[in-house]
Structures are given as C-alpha cells and as structure tokens.
Design an enzyme around this catalytic site. Structure first.
Site, PDB file in Angstrom:
ATOM      1  N   ASP A 196       7.760   2.518  -8.572  1.00  0.00           N
ATOM      2  CA  ASP A 196       6.341   2.202  -8.656  1.00  0.00           C
ATOM      3  C   ASP A 196       6.067   0.707  -8.552  1.00  0.00           C
ATOM      4  OD1 ASP A 196       3.478   2.176 -10.329  1.00  0.00           O
ATOM      5  OD2 ASP A 196       3.886   4.004  -9.225  1.00  0.00           O
ATOM      6  N   ILE A 237      -5.218   5.424  -6.748  1.00  0.00           N
ATOM      7  CA  ILE A 237      -4.883   4.691  -5.531  1.00  0.00           C
ATOM      8  C   ILE A 237      -5.683   5.218  -4.348  1.00  0.00           C
ATOM      9  CG2 ILE A 237      -2.918   6.172  -4.941  1.00  0.00           C
ATOM     10  CD1 ILE A 237      -3.228   2.336  -4.423  1.00  0.00           C
ATOM     11  N   ALA A 238      -5.951   6.518  -4.308  1.00  0.00           N
ATOM     12  CA  ALA A 238      -6.780   7.082  -3.244  1.00  0.00           C
ATOM     13  C   ALA A 238      -8.185   6.513  -3.316  1.00  0.00           C
ATOM     14  CB  ALA A 238      -6.817   8.599  -3.343  1.00  0.00           C
ATOM     15  N   TYR A 280      -3.929  21.373   0.300  1.00  0.00           N
ATOM     16  CA  TYR A 280      -3.488  20.380   1.276  1.00  0.00           C
ATOM     17  C   TYR A 280      -3.280  20.981   2.664  1.00  0.00           C
ATOM     18  CZ  TYR A 280      -2.619  17.617  -2.937  1.00  0.00           C
ATOM     19  OH  TYR A 280      -2.746  16.948  -4.129  1.00  0.00           O
ATOM     20  N   LYS A 317       3.423   3.946  -1.082  1.00  0.00           N
ATOM     21  CA  LYS A 317       4.723   3.542  -1.595  1.00  0.00           C
ATOM     22  C   LYS A 317       4.926   4.187  -2.976  1.00  0.00           C
ATOM     23  CE  LYS A 317       2.777   1.141  -4.757  1.00  0.00           C
ATOM     24  NZ  LYS A 317       2.936   1.665  -6.129  1.00  0.00           N
ATOM     25  N   ARG A 353       4.233  12.099 -20.796  1.00  0.00           N
ATOM     26  CA  ARG A 353       3.743  13.049 -19.802  1.00  0.00           C
ATOM     27  C   ARG A 353       3.115  12.364 -18.605  1.00  0.00           C
ATOM     28  NH1 ARG A 353      -0.021  16.039 -24.007  1.00  0.00           N
ATOM     29  NH2 ARG A 353      -0.356  13.804 -24.402  1.00  0.00           N
ATOM     30  N   HIS A 376       5.593  13.058  -1.967  1.00  0.00           N
ATOM     31  CA  HIS A 376       5.326  12.332  -0.729  1.00  0.00           C
ATOM     32  C   HIS A 376       5.989  12.978   0.479  1.00  0.00           C
ATOM     33  CE1 HIS A 376       4.130   8.174  -2.583  1.00  0.00           C
ATOM     34  NE2 HIS A 376       3.285   9.135  -2.871  1.00  0.00           N
ATOM     35  N   SER A 406      -7.514  18.195  -2.324  1.00  0.00           N
ATOM     36  CA  SER A 406      -6.984  18.134  -3.673  1.00  0.00           C
ATOM     37  C   SER A 406      -6.411  19.495  -4.024  1.00  0.00           C
ATOM     38  CB  SER A 406      -8.083  17.735  -4.669  1.00  0.00           C
ATOM     39  OG  SER A 406      -7.559  17.629  -5.984  1.00  0.00           O
ATOM     40  N   ARG A 407      -5.797  19.610  -5.180  1.00  0.00           N
ATOM     41  CA  ARG A 407      -5.257  20.902  -5.608  1.00  0.00           C
ATOM     42  C   ARG A 407      -6.359  21.845  -6.084  1.00  0.00           C
ATOM     43  NH1 ARG A 407      -0.050  21.068  -5.188  1.00  0.00           N
ATOM     44  NH2 ARG A 407       1.268  19.241  -5.505  1.00  0.00           N
TER      45      ARG A 407
END
Length: 339
Positions: free
Chosen positions: A175, A13-14, A55, A94, A160, A76, A33-34
């Site tokens: 979702d 989605i990003a 972040y 969302k 998963r 979120h 990102s992580r």
C-alpha cells in the site's frame, strides 16, 4: 477519440480519481460495485449514467472503452482479467497485483487481447515527476548514486481493515512502500539486490519495513515505509554532481529544488497549485490508447512486473505470506480469487 471510462469499485481512491479527473474533462460513463445501491449512489454523486451491481455487467457495458480498477489489492488481478477478457483497456490501481505471478498473467492476457494495461502509479505521471526524470536524464546531477525516500502514514489499526487483513493483501509494502520503490526504480533502474527488514502485526502483515536496494552501476536506494508512523515524507535523488530534493509530501504534487554539489539552488519547481493530480494519469493513459503505445509511458508495464518481483522478495525476507501463496510468492500456481 474520447475515451469512455468505467470504474470497478466505489471506495476512497475511486472517488478521488473520478472527482479529480472528471473536473478536467475525463468522461465517466459507468460504475460497478458489489451492490446496485452502492453503484447507484456513486453514479448519482458524480453524474455517471450507468450503475451496475456487479463487475461482469460493468465490463460488458458497450458504453465503456477503458476500466479503472479500484478494488483491494487481492482482487486486482481477477478484476483486470475480467476487463481484459471483455476487450477493455485497463488502468489498475497500485499495487498492481498481489505478486509477480499474478502480474505476469495480467500482462500476458492484455498483450494477447491487444489492449492496454497500466499500473495507476499516479506520482509517476505528475508534472514534477516528468521534469525530474528529464533532469536526471540530462545529467544535471551527474551520475545518480542514491535515492532516499520515506512513506509513513498513521492508518487504521482495526484488524478487519483491508490494510491489516492478510486475506486482502494488507501491509505497508503493497500500500505504501510501492511509492518509494517505484520512485527509486524511475531514477536508478530496476534493483539487482534486495535487503529487507520489517516488523509484522499479530495478523501477519508488515506494519513497517526498510529496504536497501542495489541498482545498476553501483547505485543504491534506502527506503522506509510504515502503516503506524507519521513523518514529513521527503525524498531525494543524489548524484555525484548535485541532488534533487522533494519536499513533504513528495508522494503528491509538491515542490522540489535542483541543487549543485555545493548545495546552491539551480532550479525550483512548485506543483502544489495542481489539483489532486490523478487526471494526469488518466490523460496519459488515453494518449497511450490513441497512439497504440502499450509498453511505454511514465509507468512501463515491464517495470511494474519488476517492482512486483522486488516486493515478492522483500516479503519473503520479512516473512509475509498471503493466503493461497506457496513458499515461492512469485508463482502461486493458482488463479486469483475474490476476497
């Protein structure tokens, strides 16, 4: 002013949001990102100057005015609060949060900080949605009485996967169901009654659900959504003097027809030549920053909280509870945590 955007998360989605919005002139200056490698790969792909491996560094970046949160639902609230505490405006994918209690914390924090927070319900910002909203307001279908809408997708079945993982707030409702629910609220107002029936996976998330909602003045909506079905995904708003029919898939840029009570077509609209459509929400968000309007727009924040409350009640009726939630999903009593 030119709003400089930072992005939290580098998933699908990003990518869609950045690719579509950047092509229409939205400016992205940083991504987080992580891991530094994922952030750098995303930044290289989309020509973003700053890449951050966590972040906190992203929200502390002085080149960022607004943050787009594109992490899983379960993160979120925490990621939005992180950005708000850093003084950034926040557009949150969302479903806005896991439940209404988290949503209220985010909204209260944004108001206290004087920053804008909006749910990225992108369908609300499409040109077709603006025109449909106008038609209903003008009484072109008379008194709106019924909304019918479906959102069915055949999505990954791997337990998963985030969609199937209770720890990541998986399931069809948050979702997929949030789309027809937001559509019904837009047309008919916040529901006063909720009746939900659903089926659960072995992991305990909802694979499909049907909602019958009672709205003000006796209006109703009938909504269905599922993770493991395919259908055309059409929608209609039906009034006592006419109706508006949206073609598949109504969730993105599509066509609609305004019909009178006898079915004669009075107006047609074709939005399929639009790009993906995410740039509309980005531009509207920037306009809200410029105007200082933190409560209005196509997706008012109070409606976002109300929709979360409806989803809490639907999950309660169907029996979906996420880790860390109490019997009352609207008041966990706990701060949001990373997945």
């Amino acid at each position: 002013m030119t709003v400089r955007w930072g992005v939290i998360g580098t998933g699908g989605i990003a990518r869609s949001f950045v690719e579509d919005s950047a092509a229409l002139g939205v400016r992205f200056t940083a991504v987080g990102s992580r891991t530094r490698d994922r952030a750098q790969a995303f930044a290289d792909e989309y020509g973003i100057e700053h890449a951050h491996g966590d972040y906190d560094a992203l929200v502390a970046d002085d080149t960022v005015d607004a943050v787009y949160v594109a992490t899983p639902h379960s993160a979120h609230a925490e990621d939005a609060l992180r950005a708000i505490e850093a003084g950034k405006h926040v557009l949150v994918e969302k479903a806005f949060t896991v439940n209404a209690a988290e949503a209220r914390r985010v909204v209260d924090a944004a108001r206290a900080a004087g920053v804008l927070v909006v749910e990225a319900m992108w369908t609300r910002f499409l040109p077709q949605a603006s025109r449909i909203r106008q038609l209903v307001h003008e009484g072109r279908i008379g008194r709106p009485r019924l909304v019918e809408a479906t959102h069915h997708q055949a999505l990954p079945t791997d337990p998963r996967h985030r969609l199937n993982d209770p720890a990541l707030a998986g399931g069809a409702l948050l979702d997929l169901g949030v789309y027809p629910l937001a559509f019904a609220v837009d047309a008919l107002g916040v529901p006063e009654t909720v009746a939900a029936v659903g089926s659960l996976s072995d992991q305990g998330v909802d694979t499909q659900m049907g909602l019958v909602l009672g709205h003000p003045d006796g209006a109703q909506s009938v909504l269905h959504f599922a993770l493991d079905l395919r259908s055309p995904n059409a929608a209609s708003i039906i009034g006592d003097e006419g109706r508006i029919d949206l073609d598949p898939s109504w969730i993105g840029p599509t066509t609609y027809r305004l019909r009178d009570r006898d079915g004669h077509v009075l107006e047609e609209f074709d939005g399929r030549e639009d790009r993906v459509g995410y740039h509309h929400e980005a531009r509207a968000f920037e306009e809200m920053i410029a105007s200082g309007d933190h409560e209005g727009g196509p997706m008012p924040i109070e409606q976002t909280v109300a929709i979360m409350e409806v989803m809490d009640e639907a999950r309660r009726q169907v029996g979906v509870r996420y880790p860390g939630e109490t019997d009352d999903a609207t008041d966990t009593g706990a701060e949001p945590t990373h997945p």
